[in-house]
Design a protein around this motif. Sequence first.
Motif, mmCIF file in Angstrom:
data_model
loop_
_atom_site.group_PDB
_atom_site.id
_atom_site.type_symbol
_atom_site.label_atom_id
_atom_site.label_comp_id
_atom_site.label_asym_id
_atom_site.label_seq_id
_atom_site.Cartn_x
_atom_site.Cartn_y
_atom_site.Cartn_z
ATOM 1 N N ASP A 9 -6.038 -5.723 -6.752
ATOM 2 C CA ASP A 9 -6.828 -6.161 -5.495
ATOM 3 C C ASP A 9 -6.193 -6.205 -4.128
ATOM 4 O O ASP A 9 -6.597 -5.607 -3.278
ATOM 5 N N HIS A 10 -4.970 -6.565 -4.077
ATOM 6 C CA HIS A 10 -4.206 -6.395 -2.758
ATOM 7 C C HIS A 10 -3.985 -4.803 -2.070
ATOM 8 O O HIS A 10 -4.259 -4.879 -1.225
ATOM 9 N N LEU A 11 -3.709 -4.166 -3.140
ATOM 10 C CA LEU A 11 -3.516 -2.576 -2.558
ATOM 11 C C LEU A 11 -5.009 -2.060 -2.141
ATOM 12 O O LEU A 11 -4.983 -1.377 -1.325
ATOM 13 N N ARG A 12 -5.882 -2.421 -3.070
ATOM 14 C CA ARG A 12 -7.084 -1.782 -2.713
ATOM 15 C C ARG A 12 -7.680 -2.456 -1.232
ATOM 16 O O ARG A 12 -8.439 -1.680 -0.696
ATOM 17 N N SER A 13 -7.380 -3.576 -1.007
ATOM 18 C CA SER A 13 -8.078 -4.384 0.171
ATOM 19 C C SER A 13 -7.043 -3.963 1.328
ATOM 20 O O SER A 13 -7.632 -3.964 2.595
#
Length: 128
Positions: A9-13
Motif C-alpha cells: 500500500d505504501h509503495l503503491r501510494s
Amino acid sequence: MATWADIQDHLRSKYTLCVDKEDLIGLDFECPDGRAQRILVSTFTALNKSWVLFRSRVCERSRLDPEEALRNNAGFAVGFLALSEGFYELVYTAQLETLDIDELELPLHALTDTADQLEKKYTGTDQW
C-alpha cells in the motif's frame, strides 16, 4: 510493525510501479546523469518469520571479480552484493515483524544509488 500489505500500500501510494504482483513490486528510479535504476521488493519466509527483500541488479557475473565484490561489501552502509542467476545484485533484507513503514525509504534510495554507481563503474552502461 509492518505487514507485506502495508508495504504494498505504501509503495503503491507513493511511487509509480513497473511491476505489481502479489509478492513482488518493482520501482524505477531516476538517477543522476539521466540514468535509471530498477529496484525489486518482495517478501519471503525464513526462520519462521516474514521478511522483505530489496534487490537491484548491478552487472553480469563476468564484469566483477568475486574478491572485489567482497571488498566492496565492506564499505556499504546498507546492503551487500550477491550473485543471483549469473548477475550481481545489491540486496538488503529486513524482518517484517520489526519494520516500521517509514524505514522503507532508506534502503530503497541507498540501494538504488549504490547499485547505479556500481553499474556505471563496472559496465559503463545503464541497463538495469
